[in-house]
Design a protein around this motif. Structure first.
Motif, mmCIF file in Angstrom:
data_model
loop_
_atom_site.group_PDB
_atom_site.id
_atom_site.type_symbol
_atom_site.label_atom_id
_atom_site.label_comp_id
_atom_site.label_asym_id
_atom_site.label_seq_id
_atom_site.Cartn_x
_atom_site.Cartn_y
_atom_site.Cartn_z
ATOM 1 N N LYS A 182 -27.723 30.369 30.002
ATOM 2 C CA LYS A 182 -28.564 29.977 31.119
ATOM 3 C C LYS A 182 -30.020 29.848 30.681
ATOM 4 O O LYS A 182 -30.436 30.408 29.666
ATOM 5 N N GLU A 183 -30.793 29.108 31.501
ATOM 6 C CA GLU A 183 -32.186 28.830 31.163
ATOM 7 C C GLU A 183 -33.001 30.104 30.959
ATOM 8 O O GLU A 183 -33.768 30.219 29.997
ATOM 9 N N GLY A 184 -32.847 31.062 31.859
ATOM 10 C CA GLY A 184 -33.606 32.301 31.738
ATOM 11 C C GLY A 184 -33.299 33.041 30.455
ATOM 12 O O GLY A 184 -34.201 33.614 29.821
ATOM 13 N N THR A 185 -32.036 33.026 30.057
ATOM 14 C CA THR A 185 -31.632 33.702 28.821
ATOM 15 C C THR A 185 -32.249 33.027 27.609
ATOM 16 O O THR A 185 -32.751 33.695 26.694
ATOM 17 N N VAL A 186 -32.231 31.696 27.594
ATOM 18 C CA VAL A 186 -32.790 30.948 26.467
ATOM 19 C C VAL A 186 -34.296 31.194 26.351
ATOM 20 O O VAL A 186 -34.817 31.439 25.259
ATOM 21 N N LYS A 187 -35.004 31.145 27.476
ATOM 22 C CA LYS A 187 -36.448 31.388 27.440
ATOM 23 C C LYS A 187 -36.753 32.799 26.955
ATOM 24 O O LYS A 187 -37.716 33.022 26.212
ATOM 25 N N SER A 188 -35.935 33.749 27.352
ATOM 26 C CA SER A 188 -36.120 35.129 26.914
ATOM 27 C C SER A 188 -35.889 35.261 25.412
ATOM 28 O O SER A 188 -36.634 35.958 24.710
ATOM 29 N N LEU A 189 -34.867 34.577 24.899
ATOM 30 C CA LEU A 189 -34.581 34.607 23.464
ATOM 31 C C LEU A 189 -35.748 34.025 22.669
ATOM 32 O O LEU A 189 -36.155 34.577 21.640
ATOM 33 N N ILE A 190 -36.286 32.899 23.146
ATOM 34 C CA ILE A 190 -37.410 32.269 22.458
ATOM 35 C C ILE A 190 -38.624 33.190 22.472
ATOM 36 O O ILE A 190 -39.306 33.366 21.454
ATOM 37 N N SER A 191 -38.894 33.793 23.615
ATOM 38 C CA SER A 191 -40.047 34.682 23.738
ATOM 39 C C SER A 191 -39.935 35.873 22.794
ATOM 40 O O SER A 191 -40.903 36.238 22.106
ATOM 41 N N ARG A 192 -38.750 36.476 22.732
ATOM 42 C CA ARG A 192 -38.562 37.626 21.842
ATOM 43 C C ARG A 192 -38.658 37.212 20.379
ATOM 44 O O ARG A 192 -39.220 37.942 19.552
ATOM 45 N N ALA A 193 -38.111 36.032 20.059
ATOM 46 C CA ALA A 193 -38.180 35.549 18.680
ATOM 47 C C ALA A 193 -39.630 35.318 18.264
ATOM 48 O O ALA A 193 -40.041 35.676 17.150
ATOM 49 N N LEU A 194 -40.417 34.730 19.155
ATOM 50 C CA LEU A 194 -41.828 34.499 18.854
ATOM 51 C C LEU A 194 -42.582 35.810 18.679
ATOM 52 O O LEU A 194 -43.455 35.927 17.808
#
Length: 211
Positions: A182-194
């Motif tokens: 889901k979109e929220g999960t993907v955005k969270s993954l990107i944020s944590r990776a950054l």
């Protein structure tokens, strides 16, 4: 890294309807698969190159992805996302397998395509020149060089979202389709990776995670 056919003609856009038509034909006629090969090989190759940092390895893994895609295309079912999402998922799995075993023994894509009379990669000499060029381009990519070492320390899923979002410029929607999340999960993954990369690298090249 282009096939002979792609060097002559490349689509710049492939609608879902056009893609569906090509895939349906490819399930019956191996020649039709060449259109998918031409359109997607470069994209998958460069995705793998950014994941591994090695053009030779990327070429072998990309070849394996398309070998398996051609062998299993009859099992492909449309689920509302493009064919590329299926290819990216296979590519991601092959990259994980490569890092797990630290070796790769690809099937012979060239032999398989030749047996089915499909235009495949260019000559070995041309292919080697393209591999060298691709490696040089990757090594001169400022955004990639800025995060390469830090990114390779991340878990595979975090590596994947960084490459897809910032190095291949995929939208959040496209990444959701590729990862099946889901979109929220993907955005969270990107944020944590950054956040993890920020501790070790200069990420001034990277823009907002939205979009």
């Amino acid at each position: 890294m282009l096939s002979r056919r792609a060097a002559r003609f490349r689509r710049v856009f492939l609608s879902l309807e056009n893609e569906k038509d090509i895939i349906n034909r490819a399930k019956q006629d191996p020649q039709a698969f060449a259109e998918l090969f031409d359109f997607y090989f470069d994209k998958i190759f460069h995705y793998i190159l950014y994941r591994t940092g090695n053009a030779e390895i990327a070429r072998d893994i990309a070849s394996e992805v398309f070998f398996k895609a051609h062998k299993n295309i009859k099992n492909f079912r449309f689920m509302g996302y493009p064919f590329s999402a299926w290819l990216y998922r296979m590519a991601g799995n092959e990259v994980i397998s490569y890092f797990r075993h630290k070796k790769f023994e690809p099937s012979s894509l060239e032999a398989y395509l030749e047996d089915n009379k499909i235009d495949g990669p260019a000559s070995r000499q041309d292919m080697q020149q393209e591999i060298i060029k691709a490696q040089e381009l990757a090594d001169s990519n400022g955004a990639y060089c800025a995060v390469k070492q830090a990114m390779l320390k991340l878990d595979p899923l975090y590596q994947e979202v960084i490459v897809l979002k910032f190095l291949q410029e995929k939208s959040i929607k496209e990444i959701c389709e590729i990862l099946g999340k889901k979109e929220g999960t993907v955005k969270s993954l990107i944020s944590r990776a950054l956040d993890m990369i920020r501790k070790e690298s200069d990420i001034k090249y990277f823009s907002s995670i939205n979009g």
